[in-house]
Design an enzyme around this catalytic site. Sequence first.
Site, mmCIF file in Angstrom:
data_model
loop_
_atom_site.group_PDB
_atom_site.id
_atom_site.type_symbol
_atom_site.label_atom_id
_atom_site.label_comp_id
_atom_site.label_asym_id
_atom_site.label_seq_id
_atom_site.Cartn_x
_atom_site.Cartn_y
_atom_site.Cartn_z
ATOM 1 N N GLU A 76 0.821 -1.202 0.000
ATOM 2 C CA GLU A 76 0.000 0.000 0.000
ATOM 3 C C GLU A 76 0.868 1.270 0.000
ATOM 4 O O GLU A 76 0.565 2.232 -0.675
ATOM 5 C CB GLU A 76 -0.924 -0.017 1.228
ATOM 6 C CG GLU A 76 -1.828 1.185 1.388
ATOM 7 C CD GLU A 76 -2.969 1.226 0.365
ATOM 8 O OE1 GLU A 76 -3.278 0.183 -0.235
ATOM 9 O OE2 GLU A 76 -3.537 2.322 0.166
ATOM 10 N N ASP A 77 1.951 1.264 0.749
ATOM 11 C CA ASP A 77 2.679 2.515 1.001
ATOM 12 C C ASP A 77 4.048 2.646 0.333
ATOM 13 O O ASP A 77 4.685 3.683 0.441
ATOM 14 C CB ASP A 77 2.894 2.699 2.519
ATOM 15 C CG ASP A 77 1.575 2.911 3.244
ATOM 16 O OD1 ASP A 77 0.591 3.265 2.561
ATOM 17 O OD2 ASP A 77 1.528 2.720 4.464
#
Length: 718
Positions: A76-77
């Site tokens: 996600e990051d």
Amino acid sequence: MIRQFELVEAVKSYDRMVDEDALNRAYVFAMKAHGNQKRASGDPYFLHPLEVAGILTEYKLDTSSIITALLHDTIEDTDVTSAEVNEQFGEEVAQLVDGVTKLTQIELQSQQSDQAENFRKLLLAMSEDIRVLLVKLADRLHNMRTLGYIKSNDKRRRIASETMEIYAPLAERIGMQELKNELEDLSFAELNAEARGSIIQRLQFLRDQGRDNVEAIIAELTETMRAEKLRAAVNGREKLPYSIWRKTQRKKISFEQVADIMAFRVLVESAEDCYRALGIIHSAYSSVPGRFKDYISTPKSNGYQSLHTAVIGPAKQRIEIQIRTHDMHEVAELGVAAHWQYKHGLDRNHGHDYRWLRELLDILDHAASPDDFLEHTKLEMFADQVFCFTPAGEVIALPGGATPVDFAYAVHSEVGDTCVGAKINGRSTPLRTELENGDQVEIITSGAQTPSPMWENFVVTGKARARIRRFIRLRQKEEYMSLGRAILERAFAAEDYAFNEALLGDVPTVFALASADDLAAAVGAGEITGRQVLEAVYPGIKDARRGGKVIQLVKAMNPRRPKKADGKDGGIPIKGLIPGMALHFAACCNALPGDRIVGIITKGRGVTIHTIDCEILEEFSDMEERWIDVSWDADAIDEYHGARVELVVTNETGSLGELSTVIARGDGNISNLKITNRTAEFFDIMIDIQVRDVKHLTNIIAALRASPVINSVERARG
Ligand code: MN
């Protein structure tokens, strides 16, 4: 900060088979991936996945879960892709990380969209592997522990209430009691810091008074057990502020009245010892009636087992005691995680799919005690949802109030169209039965069956309603068509013509209709008269004598009611009646426009309208032929209807004035008012109010409830 070797040591301490190399690689991989990213606290981002992994070692989870925790935010990051994770750590870890990422994404969307829908997605995402949820819960726990660093008030509150509403109940559902308690208390600190503060103050006061002497009580209980030669470990604690708060809320008592702020646990070797310990405690202290619960013989659906009792214990303190074995205790504290420890990790083929799916079904299956599940009323979105099962164990989620017919349509349209009966939990039940959580529903179908218009009275899902309507429309059209042809024959015969469909030619287009069938249906439905068609076929006939007989016939057969001069439908605001049938509203339920209603054919009296939840309907449950499908005709509701409410009003100057002002402000007209009981403190009052519909009444009731002088307001039935 946990150091690399400490994490490995922690896993090693409970799992000799740990894949040290993979753990080390994951540590380095995640640290590199997050690089210079920072947390809101200013700490390096990598600290977060590391703490999450640390939390999971407390639950003794397998290596794959720990690695997943380390990697859980990389996709996600950071630039890391799922393929890379797969390549580096294998498919199992890659799938777990994907699962957690999916949950995170759902979470991010959920700020806007429908919570219940997101919740369903969430359940689906984690149903692939319950470890996904375990990692997510640990992730949430660490985020809650560090919530204070987030600057935005709104964001903090949103995260806290989401934790309270979704994650804490989920943790409870899978039996992770300890984690749930901490999540709740952290959310509580954010959502209601004042209440929490005052509870803590009060606890301090009680402690100062010596009324909260956990140590002394433990000592005495231990001695009591020892004297009876029962090996038992006693521990105790003060309840967390949130759990005390919830008790005051639930039981509507003030904090002063909460007596049992301490909870004790007696851990013994075997189930028999549990009952022995109970006997010892009950003979040493007087027990508080109504507080004994045996979750050993009847475990909770999340697997929890324990004996609960409350006694007036040492120092005349009211205390709660839970008695269980060490094994039961492990399940109670760790829940699902207790099953998913390293020892099962080795045995992966065993129920990797089945067992966890079953666990998940258990989570959803709160049939044993819906109160238990909704205890917090946090999972409100669940209140209007039921989860039922097909005989094959598939979960079908339906809105509250759904019936086997809704269930059948949810399974497949065909199944819905042809259903003739249902078995709920093995027992034959009427199709209009409301389903409850956890019901297993078997639908019985027959090729000869077609959707019944009556079903429309009780289905609640859009899909079922749409299919039934469609079918009714089709069948209605057929009926209108044959009725229309009969009308046309008569209309033509009145002028000594023989009706023949071939005569119609392109007459349908005159009426903007596509076919002769459509024209016949329109005539049957009363939208066009037979005479009009006749005149269209033989334009010269216009001036000839009017077929009065025909018009009369159309009127009598016309399923629509005559229009009033102003073009508005007058009279009965009910659709679905057989024309000319008498109608009255049953006094037992006093239906208002907006209520879901049903008609019951009553000999000699026409149709009686009841609300769908009227108890009287029970009497007719075996007489399907007398039920008729009716609904409110929104266009025709132009008058006020009498509704009755019952109120309890404070007996003080001006309260009756206030009452009538509130009703008048709500545009309600009081037609009758009766004080049924009067005490020094309260009036019981019954009021008849003229309202337009249910919504109008609901608004008035809500306004009444908001008034400080009005104690309670209920719509009166019967
Ligand atoms: Mn995270």
